[in-house]
Scaffold this active site. Structure first.
Site, PDB file in Angstrom:
ATOM      1  N   ASP A   1     -19.789  -1.784  -9.224  1.00  0.00           N
ATOM      2  CA  ASP A   1     -21.002  -1.720 -10.046  1.00  0.00           C
ATOM      3  C   ASP A   1     -21.114  -0.387 -10.805  1.00  0.00           C
ATOM      4  OD1 ASP A   1     -21.635  -0.015  -7.937  1.00  0.00           O
ATOM      5  OD2 ASP A   1     -23.472  -1.058  -7.359  1.00  0.00           O
ATOM      6  N   GLU A   2     -20.297   0.621 -10.392  1.00  0.00           N
ATOM      7  CA  GLU A   2     -20.404   1.928 -11.056  1.00  0.00           C
ATOM      8  C   GLU A   2     -19.973   1.881 -12.512  1.00  0.00           C
ATOM      9  OE1 GLU A   2     -19.277   5.466  -9.051  1.00  0.00           O
ATOM     10  OE2 GLU A   2     -19.908   4.716  -7.104  1.00  0.00           O
TER      11      GLU A   2
ATOM     12  N   SER B   1     -10.630   5.918  -4.912  1.00  0.00           N
ATOM     13  CA  SER B   1     -11.959   5.308  -4.834  1.00  0.00           C
ATOM     14  C   SER B   1     -13.122   6.284  -4.660  1.00  0.00           C
ATOM     15  CB  SER B   1     -11.979   4.299  -3.677  1.00  0.00           C
ATOM     16  OG  SER B   1     -11.912   4.983  -2.444  1.00  0.00           O
TER      17      SER B   1
ATOM     18  N   PRO C   1     -24.566  16.925   4.966  1.00  0.00           N
ATOM     19  CA  PRO C   1     -24.819  17.467   3.623  1.00  0.00           C
ATOM     20  C   PRO C   1     -25.453  16.444   2.682  1.00  0.00           C
ATOM     21  CG  PRO C   1     -22.484  16.924   3.872  1.00  0.00           C
ATOM     22  CD  PRO C   1     -23.143  16.592   5.178  1.00  0.00           C
TER      23      PRO C   1
ATOM     24  N   ASP D   1       0.830  -1.209   0.000  1.00  0.00           N
ATOM     25  CA  ASP D   1       0.000   0.000   0.000  1.00  0.00           C
ATOM     26  C   ASP D   1       0.863   1.257   0.000  1.00  0.00           C
ATOM     27  OD1 ASP D   1      -1.906   2.131   0.911  1.00  0.00           O
ATOM     28  OD2 ASP D   1      -3.267   0.426   1.093  1.00  0.00           O
TER      29      ASP D   1
ATOM     30  N   ARG E   1     -28.861   3.602  -3.437  1.00  0.00           N
ATOM     31  CA  ARG E   1     -27.654   2.779  -3.443  1.00  0.00           C
ATOM     32  C   ARG E   1     -27.993   1.421  -2.839  1.00  0.00           C
ATOM     33  NH1 ARG E   1     -26.653   6.188  -6.409  1.00  0.00           N
ATOM     34  NH2 ARG E   1     -24.794   7.477  -6.657  1.00  0.00           N
TER      35      ARG E   1
HETATM   36  P1  NAD Z   1     -10.005   3.141  -0.005  1.00  0.00           P
HETATM   37  O1  NAD Z   1      -9.933   4.453  -0.699  1.00  0.00           O
HETATM   38  O2  NAD Z   1     -10.507   3.063   1.392  1.00  0.00           O
HETATM   39  O3  NAD Z   1      -8.554   2.466   0.000  1.00  0.00           O
HETATM   40  C1  NAD Z   1      -7.707   2.467  -1.123  1.00  0.00           C
HETATM   41  C2  NAD Z   1      -6.329   2.015  -0.675  1.00  0.00           C
HETATM   42  O4  NAD Z   1      -5.480   1.980  -1.828  1.00  0.00           O
HETATM   43  C3  NAD Z   1      -5.668   2.963   0.328  1.00  0.00           C
HETATM   44  O5  NAD Z   1      -5.099   2.223   1.381  1.00  0.00           O
HETATM   45  C4  NAD Z   1      -4.600   3.670  -0.483  1.00  0.00           C
HETATM   46  O6  NAD Z   1      -3.480   4.051   0.289  1.00  0.00           O
HETATM   47  C5  NAD Z   1      -4.239   2.593  -1.498  1.00  0.00           C
HETATM   48  N1  NAD Z   1      -3.666   3.156  -2.720  1.00  0.00           N
HETATM   49  C6  NAD Z   1      -4.165   4.166  -3.484  1.00  0.00           C
HETATM   50  N2  NAD Z   1      -3.346   4.405  -4.513  1.00  0.00           N
HETATM   51  C7  NAD Z   1      -2.336   3.512  -4.438  1.00  0.00           C
HETATM   52  C8  NAD Z   1      -1.198   3.248  -5.227  1.00  0.00           C
HETATM   53  N3  NAD Z   1      -0.936   3.965  -6.337  1.00  0.00           N
HETATM   54  N4  NAD Z   1      -0.375   2.241  -4.866  1.00  0.00           N
HETATM   55  C9  NAD Z   1      -0.626   1.512  -3.756  1.00  0.00           C
HETATM   56  N5  NAD Z   1      -1.672   1.731  -2.950  1.00  0.00           N
HETATM   57  C10 NAD Z   1      -2.519   2.723  -3.288  1.00  0.00           C
HETATM   58  O7  NAD Z   1     -10.846   2.206  -0.972  1.00  0.00           O
HETATM   59  P2  NAD Z   1     -11.911   1.069  -0.630  1.00  0.00           P
HETATM   60  O8  NAD Z   1     -13.225   1.699  -0.420  1.00  0.00           O
HETATM   61  O9  NAD Z   1     -11.354   0.167   0.395  1.00  0.00           O
HETATM   62  O10 NAD Z   1     -11.979   0.322  -2.048  1.00  0.00           O
HETATM   63  C11 NAD Z   1     -11.078  -0.733  -2.353  1.00  0.00           C
HETATM   64  C12 NAD Z   1     -11.349  -1.191  -3.773  1.00  0.00           C
HETATM   65  O11 NAD Z   1     -12.694  -1.621  -3.884  1.00  0.00           O
HETATM   66  C13 NAD Z   1     -11.148  -0.122  -4.830  1.00  0.00           C
HETATM   67  O12 NAD Z   1     -10.561  -0.710  -5.958  1.00  0.00           O
HETATM   68  C14 NAD Z   1     -12.559   0.354  -5.152  1.00  0.00           C
HETATM   69  O13 NAD Z   1     -12.651   0.810  -6.480  1.00  0.00           O
HETATM   70  C15 NAD Z   1     -13.338  -0.926  -4.945  1.00  0.00           C
HETATM   71  N6  NAD Z   1     -14.748  -0.731  -4.547  1.00  0.00           N
HETATM   72  C16 NAD Z   1     -15.053  -0.031  -3.404  1.00  0.00           C
HETATM   73  C17 NAD Z   1     -16.395   0.086  -3.035  1.00  0.00           C
HETATM   74  C18 NAD Z   1     -16.819   0.825  -1.781  1.00  0.00           C
HETATM   75  O14 NAD Z   1     -18.022   0.960  -1.551  1.00  0.00           O
HETATM   76  N7  NAD Z   1     -15.902   1.298  -0.943  1.00  0.00           N
HETATM   77  C19 NAD Z   1     -17.395  -0.486  -3.815  1.00  0.00           C
HETATM   78  C20 NAD Z   1     -17.044  -1.132  -4.996  1.00  0.00           C
HETATM   79  C21 NAD Z   1     -15.707  -1.274  -5.329  1.00  0.00           C
HETATM   80  O1  DAU Z   2     -21.204   1.512  -5.949  1.00  0.00           O
HETATM   81  C1  DAU Z   2     -19.890   1.263  -5.554  1.00  0.00           C
HETATM   82  C2  DAU Z   2     -19.173   2.564  -5.282  1.00  0.00           C
HETATM   83  O2  DAU Z   2     -19.722   3.098  -4.083  1.00  0.00           O
HETATM   84  C3  DAU Z   2     -17.662   2.415  -5.159  1.00  0.00           C
HETATM   85  O3  DAU Z   2     -17.136   1.985  -6.387  1.00  0.00           O
HETATM   86  C4  DAU Z   2     -17.001   3.735  -4.741  1.00  0.00           C
HETATM   87  O4  DAU Z   2     -15.617   3.520  -4.488  1.00  0.00           O
HETATM   88  C5  DAU Z   2     -17.672   4.234  -3.477  1.00  0.00           C
HETATM   89  O5  DAU Z   2     -17.147   5.501  -3.149  1.00  0.00           O
HETATM   90  C6  DAU Z   2     -19.187   4.319  -3.652  1.00  0.00           C
HETATM   91  O6  DAU Z   2     -19.540   5.382  -4.584  1.00  0.00           O
HETATM   92  P1  DAU Z   2     -20.801   6.346  -4.306  1.00  0.00           P
HETATM   93  O7  DAU Z   2     -20.595   7.585  -5.071  1.00  0.00           O
HETATM   94  O8  DAU Z   2     -22.077   5.613  -4.489  1.00  0.00           O
HETATM   95  O9  DAU Z   2     -20.598   6.552  -2.721  1.00  0.00           O
HETATM   96  P2  DAU Z   2     -20.591   7.851  -1.788  1.00  0.00           P
HETATM   97  O10 DAU Z   2     -20.391   7.341  -0.406  1.00  0.00           O
HETATM   98  O11 DAU Z   2     -19.666   8.906  -2.272  1.00  0.00           O
HETATM   99  O12 DAU Z   2     -22.069   8.401  -1.946  1.00  0.00           O
HETATM  100  C7  DAU Z   2     -23.195   7.574  -1.696  1.00  0.00           C
HETATM  101  C8  DAU Z   2     -24.443   8.385  -2.016  1.00  0.00           C
HETATM  102  O13 DAU Z   2     -24.558   9.459  -1.071  1.00  0.00           O
HETATM  103  C9  DAU Z   2     -24.400   9.043  -3.368  1.00  0.00           C
HETATM  104  O14 DAU Z   2     -25.715   9.080  -3.909  1.00  0.00           O
HETATM  105  C10 DAU Z   2     -23.931  10.470  -3.078  1.00  0.00           C
HETATM  106  C11 DAU Z   2     -24.562  10.742  -1.724  1.00  0.00           C
HETATM  107  N1  DAU Z   2     -23.807  11.669  -0.850  1.00  0.00           N
HETATM  108  C12 DAU Z   2     -22.489  11.398  -0.610  1.00  0.00           C
HETATM  109  C13 DAU Z   2     -21.742  12.230   0.175  1.00  0.00           C
HETATM  110  C14 DAU Z   2     -20.266  11.950   0.428  1.00  0.00           C
HETATM  111  C15 DAU Z   2     -24.443  12.754  -0.265  1.00  0.00           C
HETATM  112  O15 DAU Z   2     -25.655  12.971  -0.454  1.00  0.00           O
HETATM  113  N2  DAU Z   2     -23.702  13.567   0.556  1.00  0.00           N
HETATM  114  C16 DAU Z   2     -22.367  13.375   0.788  1.00  0.00           C
HETATM  115  O16 DAU Z   2     -21.738  14.180   1.529  1.00  0.00           O
END
Ligand code: NAD
Ligand code: DAU
Length: 338
Positions: A126-127, A85, A206, A33, A215
């Site tokens: 899924d995005e 992400s 917000p 990481d 979602r």
């Molecule tokens: P996160 O942002 O919490 O963590 C990302 C991690 O990747 C961090 O620890 C960061 O330091 C590391 N990183 C970023 N750039 C890097 C680089 N160049 N080299 C090495 N490490 C690096 O993300 P998350 O929410 O845990 O998501 C993990 C994965 O799952 C991502 O690929 C994201 O697209 C995917 N995903 C997340 C969600 C969600 O809801 N969080 C949903 C669908 C898919």
């Molecule tokens: O669907 C999977 C994805 O889910 C992942 O691939 C992404 O890494 C992850 O960030 C997430 O994306 P979203 O854009 O759906 O998640 P987020 O938490 O940013 O926002 C969820 C919903 O809430 C979206 O409709 C935007 C809304 N939102 C978000 C924030 C941060 C608000 O209304 N207010 C806010 O301040």
């Protein structure tokens, strides 16, 4: 014992996955990481022990370091989670998303190919399918790619690269696409931890636009179990959708958080909408159920209650993340600066 490289293992999903693997004790894990703003070694506090779980501070763009890590640790399989992400950040500045998510995935694929990695699991989203209307059928694995945000476009590009390496170079790789995760250790830029911490601290919550976006919420532990099943039982070249069976309107989630934190609606603040805000995600996970035997087990109501309780019970983690103090955890433990 098989050794896994987990990229992004100090982020939200990666650290929950590493904890799960360490608890099960079936694999040795090397966490790789870069510790960007989203990476936090406190997420793995007590878990890194040098034998079953070790940590390498490195960027996936650094092919030489990735390659030497794969060789030195005799890595068999890679689970690739490292990414930029957050959608809002990609709207502000897309370049880091192309660098890490596209070029970084390419570097990792090249290094994995040259080191003869036997299995590559690419964690996607899924995005990549774009947005749905209220009455549309859920995304299946054959729904055309139609990403909206630069983040989603970069993930779609990385998915295509993985598939191209399966077809062209014969690497053994599987892709998973999951819905919105929630649970412990999630950085409070994302919806549920942001709303939870703001409610606890009595700050404004917000809401983008009308708050009627939908979602599908998947507890991170259910996602991590799906990842391990896809790693172990998925067919190379295949894609598996992992959904939470929990579609909820954003405002419903906010009201639940207010109820569980015993706060009132005066904290709600409607703000300008996200640009090109995807309206609804819905995911068809039948393929993962049938071929991997995967089903999420946590209901959204239980998962949200547990998640809020986790944030309430971990004020130190929350205050370190809010203040930026978590950036110093690495420096004090490894005696070097980030
Ligand atoms: P996160 O942002 O919490 O963590 C990302 C991690 O990747 C961090 O620890 C960061 O330091 C590391 N990183 C970023 N750039 C890097 C680089 N160049 N080299 C090495 N490490 C690096 O993300 P998350 O929410 O845990 O998501 C993990 C994965 O799952 C991502 O690929 C994201 O697209 C995917 N995903 C997340 C969600 C969600 O809801 N969080 C949903 C669908 C898919
Ligand atoms: O669907 C999977 C994805 O889910 C992942 O691939 C992404 O890494 C992850 O960030 C997430 O994306 P979203 O854009 O759906 O998640 P987020 O938490 O940013 O926002 C969820 C919903 O809430 C979206 O409709 C935007 C809304 N939102 C978000 C924030 C941060 C608000 O209304 N207010 C806010 O301040």
């Amino acid at each position: 014992m098989t050794t896994l490289l987990v990229t992004g293992g100090a982020g939200f999903i990666g650290s929950n996955l590493v904890r799960m693997i360490a608890h099960e004790g079936r694999y040795r894990v090397v966490v790789f990481d870069a510790l960007t703003y989203a990476g936090n070694l406190e997420n793995l506090d007590g878990c890194i022990n040098g034998s079953l779980v070790s940590f390498v501070h490195g960027n996936i763009l650094d092919r030489d370091l990735v390659r030497s890590t794969l060789e030195h640790h005799k890595v068999d399989s890679v689970i690739h989670l490292a990414a930029e992400s957050h959608v809002d950040r990609s709207i502000d500045s897309a370049a880091p998303f192309i660098e890490t998510n596209v070029r970084g995935t390419l570097e990792l694929l090249e290094a994995s190919r040259s080191c003869g990695i036997s299995r590559f699991l690419h964690v996607s989203t899924d995005e990549v399918y774009g947005t749905l209307g209220a009455e549309d059928a859920p995304f299946t694995e054959s729904t055309p790619l139609d990403p909206t945000s630069p983040y989603a476009a970069s993930k779609a590009a990385s998915d295509l690269l993985v598939t191209s390496f399966v077809r062209t170079h014969g690497i053994n790789a599987v892709i998973t696409r999951c819905s919105n995760n929630y649970g412990p250790f999630q950085f409070p830029e994302k919806f549920i931890p942001l709303m939870t911490l703001n409610a606890i601290e009595q700050r404004a919550m917000p809401i983008y636009g009308d708050g009627k976006q939908v979602r599908d919420w998947l507890h991170v532990d259910d996602h991590c179990r799906g990842l391990l099943l896809a790693l172990e039982a998925g067919t190379s070249g295949e894609i598996y959708n992992l959904g939470g069976f929990a579609e909820r309107v954003n405002m419903h989630v906010v009201h639940e958080i207010l109820r569980l934190t015993k706060r009132d609606e005066s904290l709600i603040e409607y703000v300008a909408d996200r640009k090109a805000h995807d309206r609804r995600y819905s995911i068809d996970s039948r393929k993962a159920q049938q071929e991997l035997g995967w089903m999420p087990s946590c209901t959204f109501e239980d998962g949200l209650r547990q998640t809020i309780a986790w944030y309430e019970d971990h004020p130190e983690w929350c205050s370190h993340v809010r203040s930026g103090e978590y950036r110093r955890f690495y420096e004090s433990h490894y005696n070097t600066s980030l």
